[in-house]
Write an enzyme that holds these catalytic residues in place. Sequence first.
Site, PDB file in Angstrom:
ATOM      1  N   ARG A 190       0.846  -1.200   0.000  1.00  0.00           N
ATOM      2  CA  ARG A 190       0.000   0.000   0.000  1.00  0.00           C
ATOM      3  C   ARG A 190       0.880   1.249   0.000  1.00  0.00           C
ATOM      4  O   ARG A 190       0.384   2.349   0.173  1.00  0.00           O
ATOM      5  CB  ARG A 190      -0.881   0.061   1.263  1.00  0.00           C
ATOM      6  CG  ARG A 190      -1.756  -1.149   1.518  1.00  0.00           C
ATOM      7  CD  ARG A 190      -2.876  -1.291   0.489  1.00  0.00           C
ATOM      8  NE  ARG A 190      -3.756  -2.408   0.843  1.00  0.00           N
ATOM      9  CZ  ARG A 190      -3.468  -3.690   0.569  1.00  0.00           C
ATOM     10  NH1 ARG A 190      -2.362  -4.005  -0.087  1.00  0.00           N
ATOM     11  NH2 ARG A 190      -4.305  -4.645   0.935  1.00  0.00           N
ATOM     12  N   GLU A 311      -1.476 -15.109  -5.730  1.00  0.00           N
ATOM     13  CA  GLU A 311      -1.812 -15.704  -4.430  1.00  0.00           C
ATOM     14  C   GLU A 311      -1.627 -17.200  -4.612  1.00  0.00           C
ATOM     15  O   GLU A 311      -2.402 -17.838  -5.315  1.00  0.00           O
ATOM     16  CB  GLU A 311      -3.266 -15.399  -4.069  1.00  0.00           C
ATOM     17  CG  GLU A 311      -3.619 -13.923  -4.068  1.00  0.00           C
ATOM     18  CD  GLU A 311      -3.150 -13.232  -2.801  1.00  0.00           C
ATOM     19  OE1 GLU A 311      -2.702 -13.912  -1.866  1.00  0.00           O
ATOM     20  OE2 GLU A 311      -3.236 -11.990  -2.750  1.00  0.00           O
TER      21      GLU A 311
HETATM   22 ZN   LIG Z   1       0.063 -10.481   0.615  1.00  0.00          ZN
END
Ligand SMILES: [Zn+2]
Length: 491
Positions: A190, A311
């Site tokens: 982020r 992922e």
């Molecule tokens: Zn992560």
Amino acid sequence: MAISRLLLHFILLLLLRAFALLPTQAAARSGHNPSGTDDGNHGSFSRNLLEDKPRITEEMVHGYMSNSELEIAVHTFGSRCPNISRIYSSKFVYWRTVLLFLQWVIEISDKPGKKEAEPAFKFIGNVHGDEPVGREILMHLANWLCDNYLKDPLATLIVENMHLHILPTMNPDGFALRWRGNANNVDLNRDFPDQFFSVNNDINYRQPETRAIMNWVKQEHFTASASLHGGALVANYPWDGTRDKSKYYYGCPDDKAFQYMASVYSQSHYNMSLSKEFEGGITNGAFWYPIYGGMQDWNYIHGGCFELTLEISDTKWPKAAELPVIWEHNRMSMLKIVASLIKSGIHGRIFAANTGRPIPGSVMIKGIDSKVRASNTYGDYHRMLAPGEKYEAVVASMEGFRPKATHIVLEQEAVSLDFILDPDGADGQMELLRNDCGCRCDNELFHVLEAHLWLYLLVMFVLLTFYLLFKRRTASRLLTYRHSPRRPIAV
Ligand SMILES: [Zn+2]
Ligand SMILES: *[C@@H]1O[C@H](CO)[C@@H](O)[C@H](O)[C@H]1NC(C)=O
């Protein structure tokens, strides 16, 4: 060094515990439950650090490499495979994390460290400290390539036709602290400048780990990349955020190419494409749940690097005994996504018609609002594109030259396409002069000549004569130039 690092760990740990109720930045581009309390956009305090700590027990850590063991593993790899690899950290400044861990990269290629007219891919693991699977299987990948070079065709293809850069851990501090963020408890995924919200735009306030990646991407010329996460099983592609912060499919200009790349990963995976949650095992980031300041979108916008967020395991921190199986499940996907840089898209070089030299122009596809830059050294470009499509206009351009376009039908395999650009402007002599000055490699020579005006004029006269005499020959020679076995075309 080790003792002072330990001491720093300890002091920081104490400090961070004292401030344990600081709001954590946000959940995962890797959480199971994007709508849950995990989402930092709602300013949730539920994931405070003290609560986080006990989740990762000593038993879970057992069998994983510690940071120093990983460092040793990287250097051991380097001495085991010196012919096809190079171990490096930042070239100019020490590339260190908050806790002063030096981050090492493994480069794999038959000419490691040398510039070649080849695409480059980067893998980044362990972006989130508590998602350690990536750092382990990236070491498996490096070792597998080393063991199978000249034995397995895919390994050989990768080593010989591209440069693969592997950063096993982007966040060793977070790993040591067994939490998501870095040692300042900032979520690194982020922390990048964002296209919609300017909150991260001051580079001086980026975390050291973020800044290191930003400098690295500016320095190297990556065609594509992937970062590895855990907590879900899906290949995620841009955009990651929407302008109004709501959740919907928001594709980037290269949406089709990204869907293709994400599918290459999920379809070659043991069972990613069988996902019930994500159709085909792939997802647009903003459609899943929007995030801001992510690394993926920044790479695409500012590095021209097509990055996926992978992922790779449902569990963020599985038992170490499961790692060999997870590696097996991801092995083909990792090899195929890397090899897709060679096996698909359009590749070629851009030359100046007058000098015959490569030039760092750029390539655009009509209807796709993005640009891919050619390299300074060889003028080579590598444009990822979805196969099985007709591209009406592939346009090469460069300041001071007339752009050139051609159409192309991209089938399943890659296409090689070179461009030879004519200088623009009516006055050929002025053009020649300007281009010679503009070429960086000639700068020194130029300054020497400047001191001897008569010599300079003589050289210019010779060059001009040469230019007029051999203009046609140069062009025809370049047309026959081929550097790769792909289906060759030149315009
Ligand atoms: Zn992560
Ligand atoms: C994929 O396989 C793993 C291991 O067998 C299993 O835990 C997981 O639920 C499977 N996922 C899908 C989407 O089939």
